[in-house]
Design a protein around this motif. Sequence first.
Motif, short mmCIF file in Angstrom:
data_model
loop_
_atom_site.label_atom_id
_atom_site.label_comp_id
_atom_site.label_asym_id
_atom_site.label_seq_id
_atom_site.Cartn_x
_atom_site.Cartn_y
_atom_site.Cartn_z
N SER A 138 -8.96 -3.71 -8.82
CA SER A 138 -7.82 -3.96 -9.70
C SER A 138 -6.56 -4.06 -8.86
O SER A 138 -6.53 -3.61 -7.71
CB SER A 138 -7.69 -2.88 -10.78
OG SER A 138 -7.57 -1.62 -10.20
N LEU A 139 -5.53 -4.65 -9.46
CA LEU A 139 -4.30 -4.94 -8.72
C LEU A 139 -3.11 -4.80 -9.65
O LEU A 139 -3.17 -5.19 -10.81
CB LEU A 139 -4.38 -6.37 -8.17
CG LEU A 139 -3.19 -6.92 -7.40
CD1 LEU A 139 -3.68 -7.81 -6.28
CD2 LEU A 139 -2.25 -7.68 -8.30
N TYR A 140 -2.03 -4.23 -9.12
CA TYR A 140 -0.76 -4.13 -9.85
C TYR A 140 0.37 -4.44 -8.88
O TYR A 140 0.35 -3.99 -7.74
CB TYR A 140 -0.55 -2.75 -10.45
CG TYR A 140 0.82 -2.63 -11.07
CD1 TYR A 140 1.06 -3.16 -12.33
CD2 TYR A 140 1.87 -2.07 -10.38
CE1 TYR A 140 2.33 -3.13 -12.89
CE2 TYR A 140 3.14 -2.03 -10.93
CZ TYR A 140 3.36 -2.55 -12.18
OH TYR A 140 4.61 -2.53 -12.72
N ILE A 141 1.35 -5.20 -9.34
CA ILE A 141 2.56 -5.41 -8.55
C ILE A 141 3.76 -5.31 -9.48
O ILE A 141 3.73 -5.81 -10.62
CB ILE A 141 2.54 -6.76 -7.79
CG1 ILE A 141 3.74 -6.83 -6.82
CG2 ILE A 141 2.49 -7.93 -8.73
CD1 ILE A 141 3.58 -7.79 -5.68
N GLY A 142 4.80 -4.63 -9.00
CA GLY A 142 6.00 -4.49 -9.82
C GLY A 142 7.19 -4.02 -9.00
O GLY A 142 7.06 -3.60 -7.85
#
Length: 100
Positions: free
Chosen positions: A38-42
């Motif tokens: 999974s991946l998150y960018i913010g």
Amino acid sequence: MLVHTVLFKFTPESSDAQIEACADDARNLLAKIEAVHSLYIGAPADTEVRPVSVRDYGLMLTVLFESIADHDVYQTHPLHDEFIANNKDSWSRVAVHDAE
């Protein structure tokens, strides 16, 4: 599980469009790599500033992998290389934090 977190600080010359393009590239390129669980960018959240708060970055990328072997596949994947090539000129500093 391996947690791979990267803090990107952008050059003063970087535009909002370049920062958004970097985030879009993470979602559109890095998330396609098979080894990515999974991946998150913010961007930094607008939470209360405390003495331990770190806000000297423009984007934070967090990628989860099932194993170090999956992380190693990601590091040498052509889409990872494309992400770096597309965005590295707008970065002034990159800090990587890996944890098991």
